[in-house]
Design a protein around this motif. Structure first.
Motif, short mmCIF file in Angstrom:
data_model
loop_
_atom_site.label_atom_id
_atom_site.label_comp_id
_atom_site.label_asym_id
_atom_site.label_seq_id
_atom_site.Cartn_x
_atom_site.Cartn_y
_atom_site.Cartn_z
N LEU A 63 42.23 -33.12 -24.29
CA LEU A 63 42.30 -31.52 -24.72
C LEU A 63 43.23 -30.85 -24.00
O LEU A 63 43.58 -31.15 -22.99
CB LEU A 63 40.85 -30.97 -24.29
N THR A 82 42.35 -21.78 -22.92
CA THR A 82 42.54 -22.74 -24.24
C THR A 82 41.88 -21.91 -25.27
O THR A 82 40.88 -20.93 -24.97
CB THR A 82 41.78 -24.07 -24.12
N ASN A 84 39.90 -23.85 -27.56
CA ASN A 84 39.00 -24.87 -27.59
C ASN A 84 37.62 -24.64 -27.11
O ASN A 84 37.71 -24.50 -25.94
CB ASN A 84 39.52 -26.32 -27.45
N GLN A 85 36.56 -24.45 -27.85
CA GLN A 85 35.23 -24.04 -27.18
C GLN A 85 34.52 -25.44 -26.83
O GLN A 85 33.35 -25.18 -26.31
CB GLN A 85 34.33 -23.12 -28.23
N THR A 86 34.79 -26.59 -26.84
CA THR A 86 34.24 -27.74 -26.66
C THR A 86 33.69 -27.91 -25.15
O THR A 86 32.52 -28.07 -24.96
CB THR A 86 35.09 -28.84 -26.71
#
Length: 192
Positions: A63, A82, A84-86
């Motif tokens: 990531l 980031t 990215n919400q992961t």
């Protein structure tokens, strides 16, 4: 993959936006000694340990994200910048788990319990703003009606934000209930 473990020093008159600690550039021997003292600060060390742990995690998970560290209100903070919400997860559940894992990594390294705060993709900062608005509206409701207001269940981080807003408004708040249903009740006077 882009990770920036940022603990750099900036000019003395500049303060990092989320920090109570002024940052310095290291141009003279005196400033170099001061910078070394910062690295001996246990909170800076906590942030560095957590940042290293999270960098490794990002590498393993493949990531992208930049990592920033700072100290604010007597607590180390680490932020993964980031889109990215992961690593946030539904309602911040993954973020909460990562924070606990980061605290364990710090405790394993230092032998001391950590109160480190982790933010990912600005989730906590956005939530802080939402809760400040919610608490302000609840305070207004209590002032108008005189009746206590109970808010929805929240985690300790969220309850602390509400308690701070309520105290600043001159009203009273207390946490009631048992996890995971623990919530804040706002009133004109203390119940004790």
């Amino acid at each position: 993959m882009s990770q920036d473990h940022d603990t750099t020093q900036m000019p003395t008159d500049v303060t990092e936006p989320h920090s109570d600690t002024p940052l310095r550039s290291v141009d003279s021997p005196d400033e170099h000694a001061a910078a070394e003292e910062d690295h001996e600060n246990p909170l800076v060390t906590e942030g560095d340990i957590a940042a290293d742990y999270l960098e490794d995690l990002l590498d393993i998970a493949d990531l992208d994200g930049d990592i920033d560290t700072y100290v604010e209100n007597g607590r180390a903070h680490v932020s993964i910048v980031t889109d990215n919400q992961t690593l946030v997860g539904a309602d911040g559940k993954v973020l909460e788990a990562l924070q606990e894992l980061s605290r364990l990594a710090v405790m394993t390294e230092t032998g001391h319990r950590s109160r480190l705060m982790l933010d990912v993709a600005g989730f906590r900062e956005n939530r802080r703003k939402e809760l400040a608005i919610l608490a302000t509206e609840a305070v207004q409701s209590v002032k108008e009606s005189g009746e206590p207001v109970s808010l929805a269940p929240m985690n300790p981080f969220e309850r602390k934000i509400v308690h701070d807003v309520v105290a600043e408004a001159g009203l009273f708040s207390e946490s009631d209930g048992v996890e995971p249903r623990r919530h804040v009740v706002i009133s004109l006077r203390s119940s004790s």
